[in-house]
Design a protein around this motif. Structure first.
Motif, mmCIF file in Angstrom:
data_model
loop_
_atom_site.group_PDB
_atom_site.id
_atom_site.type_symbol
_atom_site.label_atom_id
_atom_site.label_comp_id
_atom_site.label_asym_id
_atom_site.label_seq_id
_atom_site.Cartn_x
_atom_site.Cartn_y
_atom_site.Cartn_z
ATOM 1 N N ASN A 258 2.597 14.718 -3.131
ATOM 2 C CA ASN A 258 3.888 14.279 -3.661
ATOM 3 C C ASN A 258 4.331 15.270 -4.727
ATOM 4 O O ASN A 258 3.580 15.526 -5.684
ATOM 5 N N LYS B 28 -7.820 3.011 -7.381
ATOM 6 C CA LYS B 28 -6.844 3.978 -6.877
ATOM 7 C C LYS B 28 -7.554 5.195 -6.296
ATOM 8 O O LYS B 28 -8.537 5.696 -6.852
ATOM 9 N N GLU C 156 7.568 13.576 -0.331
ATOM 10 C CA GLU C 156 6.386 12.728 -0.204
ATOM 11 C C GLU C 156 5.755 12.925 1.172
ATOM 12 O O GLU C 156 6.448 12.853 2.195
ATOM 13 N N ARG D 90 1.968 12.203 3.575
ATOM 14 C CA ARG D 90 0.798 11.329 3.701
ATOM 15 C C ARG D 90 -0.438 12.159 3.985
ATOM 16 O O ARG D 90 -0.437 13.000 4.893
ATOM 17 N N SER E 252 0.818 -1.218 0.000
ATOM 18 C CA SER E 252 0.000 0.000 0.000
ATOM 19 C C SER E 252 0.851 1.266 0.000
ATOM 20 O O SER E 252 0.315 2.360 0.092
ATOM 21 N N GLU E 253 2.160 1.133 -0.115
ATOM 22 C CA GLU E 253 3.032 2.301 -0.114
ATOM 23 C C GLU E 253 2.819 3.124 -1.377
ATOM 24 O O GLU E 253 2.508 2.598 -2.446
ATOM 25 N N GLN E 254 3.022 4.433 -1.241
ATOM 26 C CA GLN E 254 2.854 5.327 -2.373
ATOM 27 C C GLN E 254 3.917 5.038 -3.423
ATOM 28 O O GLN E 254 5.082 4.808 -3.107
#
Length: 848
Positions: free
Chosen positions: A689, A321, A653, A655, A283-285
C-alpha cells in the motif's frame, strides 16, 4: 387509567421504574385490550421490539404499573408483515443505549421478544424475557438525565394527517420503497418531490428500518439530505447508523457517522461502539486503522468510557495484525492500555504479554518500559509466560546485551515448557552484535540438535552472521546445506552471499551465485542491482547493458534510481557519451534523482551539444499514465481529497496473497514514481500500500471517479475505455475462470455499469452483468473473451499473460448468448465479495 405521553413514559422506564412483578398474562382474544405485566423493562428493549411489531400501540399506565397494548387496523398496507393504518402516535427510537453484540444476532433473542409474546406468536406464556443488562440501563439513564444525547425520532400516525391523498401516497411509498433497487428508488422519490416533506421522508425511512430494510432506509435518508428543505435530524441519523453498523455495513455507517460530525454534533456512545466493532469484523485492508481512529474519537471527542470488551477486541486486533508491528501500532496499544488502567477496568494477563511483545518488535526498544510492565505484572500476581520471556530475549538481543540474553535464556529453561525456534535466532543475533560468530555457529548447531533440524529463519540468521565476518567457506557450506534441505525461501541468504562476494571482489563467484539464485528463486531487483554493480566495477559494460535491459523489460524486476545511477556512472567513466545520454533521458522521463558527482559530468558533456541539464520538475501525467489510472480506478483504486476538495492523492492498494498484484505492484510503483510520497519512493522493498503526493492535478479523476468521496463511473467513460485502460482494469481487478471466461469487477451505479456495457458492445463484445452486494461482475465468454484478450494483449505485462490469458477452449467457443457463465471465484484475485453461482442474463436486459 392515567395516560402519559411517550417521552414521560420513556423517562420513567429508563430511570428504573419498578413494578411489573407478576409474570406475563394475556387476556382472551375477545377482549378489546390485552394487558401484560413483566418483571423488568428498559429503553433498549422498547426500541428493539417496537421495530418488530409496529402495529400495536404501547401506552404506559402509571396507576396499575402495566402496559396496555391495543390491536389496530390492518387496512393500509401489507409488506413482509402487517402494518396498521393506526400507527404509533409517537414512535420514539433511542440510539444512546449500549448494544449487546454477543447477542445481537442471536436466534434465541430474536425468537423470544416481548411483543411477539403479546401478539401470540409464541405459544409459551412462561418464558423468561431478557431486556438487556443492568449496565446498559444505567448508561441510558445517565445519558437521558444529563441530556447528553437526544435521539428521539417522532412521527405522527397516518390517520392524524389531514389530507386523504397524503395518507394514501405515504402508505403506497412505504409498500413500494423496499421492493426497488437504488436507482429506481431514487427515480420514484424524485417523482414525488412536489409533495414529499421531511416528515414524510422520515416516516418512510423509519418504516424501512422497522422491517429491517436498512439499505433502503439509508437510500431514503441519503435522498433526504440532498433536498433543499432538509434539516439535520440527529435522532434519525443515530438510529440509521446503529442499524447499519449492526449489519456490519461499515461504509454506509461511516457515512452517516461523518454526517453527524459534520453538523458539529457528537455521535452517541452506541454509534461509536457499533462502528468500531463493524470495522474490526472486516478483513479488508485499512479497517483496523479506521477502527483505531473511531475508538480514539470516542474517548477524546465524546468523552465516553467504552466497555472492557471493546478495549480488548481492539488490542487483540493490533497484536494479531500481520507483518512487523509499527511504532503507530505500539502507540495505539499503549493508549488502549492507559484507558483500561485509568477507567478502573480489569487488566488481563494477555494485555501485558501483548504490550511487551509489541515493544520488543520495535527498532529502538524501550527496555525501561518493558521492565515497568514486568513489575506491574508481578504486582498483579501474573506469572511471566513463555511469550514474555521470548519477547525479552528479542529485546536484549537487539541491544546486543549478551549477559541479559544469557540470564533470560536461563529463565526460559526454568519454565520447562520447550524452547521455540525464534529464541535460538535471537540468541545468535545477540552474539553477532558483539562479533562472536563462533558462538553464534555453536548456538545454530544446538538448535539442530534440540529441534531435530534448523529452521528457515535459523539458516537465514547464521548465513547473515558468517557473511558479515566474511567467513566464505563456512557461509558457502551452510548455504549448500540449506539448499539441499529443500526449505524455502532461499533468496535472503543468496543476497547475503553475493553482498559478501562483492565486498571481497570475488566477481566470478558472485556471477555463479547470481545464476544459481535465478534457477532456485523468484527474480529480485535487489540481487540484480548487486550483480549490475559487479559488472560495472569490472568494466563489463556491454553485459551490464544487457542485464539493465532485461531488468527494464521484466515487470517483476524493473529498474530503479540505483540501477540507473550505477550504469550511468559506468558509461561516464568509459566516456561513452551516447549511451550516457540515453540513460540520462530515461532518468529524466522517470523523474529519478541523479547523484551530484554524475550531474557535474553530465552538465559538461551535454553543454558540448548546447543542451542544458535540467532536473525534471514538470508535474504532468503522460498519456500512458492517464490511461493506466482510468483502468485502475475502474478496478477499485481510491482517491482521497482534502476538505476543500482542492488537493487529491491516489491510494495504491495491492494484495499480498495475489501473484498478479505482486507483479503489478512493482510495475505501478515504478511507473508513478515521480508522483509518490517521499517515504514510498525511498523504500527498497516496495510496500503493498502506498500513496501519491497530494496534488490538484488529480482533481479531474476525483471529480469524475470519486465525487463526494464515493466511487462512481463517469458519464463519459465510453470515451476513455482504451485498450490500454481495459488491460490494466483486467490486471488489477479481473480474473479468468476455469472454463476460460473473463470476469471483471466493477463498483458504481447501475447507470454507470450500463455505460461500460454499451462501450464494450461498441467494441463488438457482448457481456453479462451480475450484482453481488455493492459490486458488479461483468462476464465475457466464448468469442467475446477471445476478442477482449486480442484487444488488450499488447498492453498486458509479459509476466502476467500466462496467468490471465483465456483457455484455448474458450477462444474457439461460439459465444452463444444463452450460454450461462459459472462465477467460480476460486481463482479470483479479489478476496472480498466472493460469489459462486450461475446466472443467465442478456446485455440488453441488465437486471440487478
Amino acid at each position: 387509567m392515567t395516560k402519559t405521553n411517550g417521552r414521560d413514559a420513556t423517562t420513567m422506564i429508563v430511570s428504573g421504574a419498578r413494578g411489573f412483578s407478576s409474570p406475563l398474562s394475556v387476556a382472551s382474544s375477545s377482549s378489546a385490550a390485552v394487558t401484560v405485566n413483566v418483571t423488568s423493562f428498559n429503553v433498549s428493549s422498547l426500541s428493539f421490539n417496537l421495530n418488530i411489531i409496529p402495529c400495536y400501540l404501547v401506552r404506559h399506565c402509571s396507576s396499575s404499573s402495566s402496559i396496555l397494548l391495543r390491536p389496530l387496523s390492518f387496512s393500509l398496507l401489507r409488506h413482509r408483515s402487517i402494518y396498521s393504518r393506526r400507527s404509533l402516535r409517537r414512535l420514539s427510537f433511542h440510539g444512546n443505549q449500549k448494544p449487546s453484540f454477543s447477542q445481537a444476532n442471536s436466534t434465541a433473542q430474536r425468537s423470544v421478544t416481548f411483543f411477539e409474546h403479546v401478539a401470540g406468536i409464541k405459544e409459551s406464556r412462561e418464558k423468561t424475557i431478557d431486556f438487556g443488562d443492568l449496565e446498559s440501563a444505567r448508561n441510558d439513564a445517565r445519558n437521558f438525565a444529563t441530556r447528553r444525547v437526544e435521539t428521539d425520532v417522532e412521527v405522527r400516525e397516518l390517520e392524524d394527517l389531514p389530507e386523504e391523498w397524503r395518507r394514501s401516497k405515504l402508505a403506497w411509498l412505504c409498500k413500494e420503497a423496499p421492493s426497488h433497487k437504488a436507482v429506481t428508488l431514487v427515480r420514484l422519490l424524485n417523482a414525488q418531490k412536489k409533495w414529499v416533506r421531511q416528515e414524510d421522508a422520515t416516516y418512510i425511512a423509519l418504516h424501512c428500518m422497522r422491517i429491517r430494510e436498512n439499505e433502503t432506509g439509508f437510500r431514503v435518508y441519503r435522498w433526504m439530505t440532498q433536498q433543499n428543505w432538509y434539516v439535520f435530524d440527529f435522532g434519525l441519523a443515530t438510529k440509521l447508523a446503529d442499524f447499519l453498523g449492526k449489519e456490519r455495513k461499515f461504509t454506509k455507517c461511516r457515512e452517516v457517522f461523518d454526517d453527524i460530525l459534520n453538523q458539529g454534533r457528537v455521535p452517541s456512545e452506541s454509534t461509536f461502539h457499533i462502528l468500531v466493532v463493524a470495522y474490526l469484523s472486516s478483513s479488508e485492508q485499512g479497517c483496523l486503522e479506521e477502527a483505531c481512529s473511531v475508538y480514539n474519537r470516542m474517548i477524546q471527542l465524546g468523552g465516553y468510557k467504552p466497555r472492557l470488551s471493546l478495549h480488548n477486541s481492539l488490542f487483540r486486533a493490533l497484536v494479531s495484525k500481520q507483518g512487523v508491528p509499527s511504532s503507530d501500532d505500539l502507540k495505539q496499544a499503549e493508549f488502549i492500555f492507559h484507558n483500561v488502567l485509568t477507567t478502573g477496568l480489569e487488566l488481563q494477563k494477555d494485555v501485558y504479554t501483548g504490550l511487551i511483545w509489541l515493544h520488543s518488535c520495535q527498532d529502538e526498544v524501550d527496555i525501561d518500559r518493558i521492565n515497568s510492565l514486568r513489575e506491574e505484572m508481578k504486582e498483579a500476581d501474573f506469572r511471566e509466560s513463555k511469550e514474555v520471556v521470548v519477547s525479552l530475549l528479542r529485546a536484549y538481543a537487539k541491544e546486543g546485551s549478551v549477559e541479559e540474553v544469557e540470564k533470560t535464556w536461563l529463565e526460559l529453561l526454568d519454565l520447562d515448557c520447550g524452547i521455540p525456534s525464534q529464541a535460538f535466532v535471537y540468541k545468535m543475533e545477540a552474539y553477532s552484535k558483539v562479533g562472536d560468530s563462533a558462538k553464534a555457529l555453536e548456538i545454530f548447531r544446538e538448535m539442530e540438535k534440540y529441534l531435530g533440524g534448523a529452521t528457515v529463519s535459523g539458516y537465514h540468521k547464521i548465513i547473515e552472521v558468517l557473511c558479515k565476518v566474511q567467513q566464505v567457506e563456512l557461509a558457502e557450506s551452510l548455504l549448500k546445506e540449506f539448499v539441499e534441505s529443500g526449505k524455502k525461501p532461499l533468496l535472503p541468504s543468496y543476497i547475503e552471499i553475493v553482498k559478501m562476494y562483492f565486498v571481497l571482489g570475488l566477481h566470478e563467484k558472485l556471477e555463479m551465485a547470481f545464476v544459481e539464485c535465478l534457477e532456485k528463486c523468484q527474480p529480485s531487483q535487489t540481487i540484480y542491482n548487486i550483480y549490475l554493480d559487479s559488472l560495472v566495477k569490472i568494466g563489463s559494460l556491454e553485459k551490464a547493458g544487457d542485464v539493465f535491459d532485461e531488468m527494464k523489460s521484466n515487470g517483476t524486476i524493473n529498474v530503479n534510481a540505483r540501477s540507473c545511477n550505477t550504469l550511468l556512472k559506468g558509461y561516464l567513466d568509459s566516456e561513452n557519451h551516447v549511451k550516457a545520454k540515453k540513460i540520462y533521458e530515461l532518468m529524466s522521463l522517470k523523474k529519478y534523482e541523479i547523484e551530484p558527482p554524475l550531474m557535474e559530468k553530465l552538465d559538461y558533456i551535454l553543454s558540448l551539444v548546447r543542451k542544458e541539464v535540467k532536473k525534471p520538475l514538470s508535474m504532468k501525467l503522460s498519456k500512458e499514465q492517464r490511461e493506466v489510472l482510468v483502468g485502475l480506478l475502474l478496478g477499485g483504486l481510491q482517491i482521497e481529497s482534502d476538505k476543500e476538495m482542492k488537493s487529491h492523492k491516489i491510494k495504491f492498494e495491492f494484495r499480498d496473497n495475489s501473484q498478479a498484484h505482486v507483479i503489478l505492484r512493482q510495475h505501478i510503483h515504478d511507473q508513478f514514481r515521480e508522483w509518490l510520497a517521499p517515504s514510498s519512493d525511498l523504500q527498497e522493498d516496495i510496500p503493498f500500500n502506498f500513496s501519491s503526493v497530494s496534488h490538484s492535478y488529480f482533481g479531474f479523476y476525483a471529480e469524475h471517479f470519486w465525487p463526494k468521496g464515493r466511487s462512481e463511473i463517469p458519464k463519459l467513460i465510453h470515451r476513455w475505455l482504451s485498450p490500454h485502460s481495459l488491460a490494466y482494469w483486467y490486471m488489477y481487478s479481473g480474473f479468468k475462470t476455469s472454463s476460460g471466461d473473463i470476469i471483471l469487477r466493477l463498483k458504481g451505479s447501475l447507470e454507470g455499469v450500463e455505460k461500460v456495457v454499451k462501450a464494450l458492445r461498441g467494441k463488438s463484445m457482448e457481456c453479462r452483468v451480475k450484482k453481488k452486494g455493492k459490486v458488479f461482475w461483468i462476464g465475457l465468454q466464448g468469442t467475446n473473451s477471445a476478442w477482449f484478450w486480442k484487444l488488450i494483449e499488447p498492453h498486458v505485462l509479459e509476466e502476467m499473460k500466462d496467468h490471465l490469458k483465456p483457455a484455448s477452449e474458450s477462444m474457439n467457443n461460439d459465444g452463444d448468448e444463452e450460454q450461462s457463465i459459472n462465477f467460480d471465484t476460486s481463482s479470483d484475485n479479489s478476496s472480498d465479495d466472493r460469489i459462486d453461482y450461475t446466472y443467465q442474463m442478456k446485455v440488453n436486459n441488465v437486471e440487478v
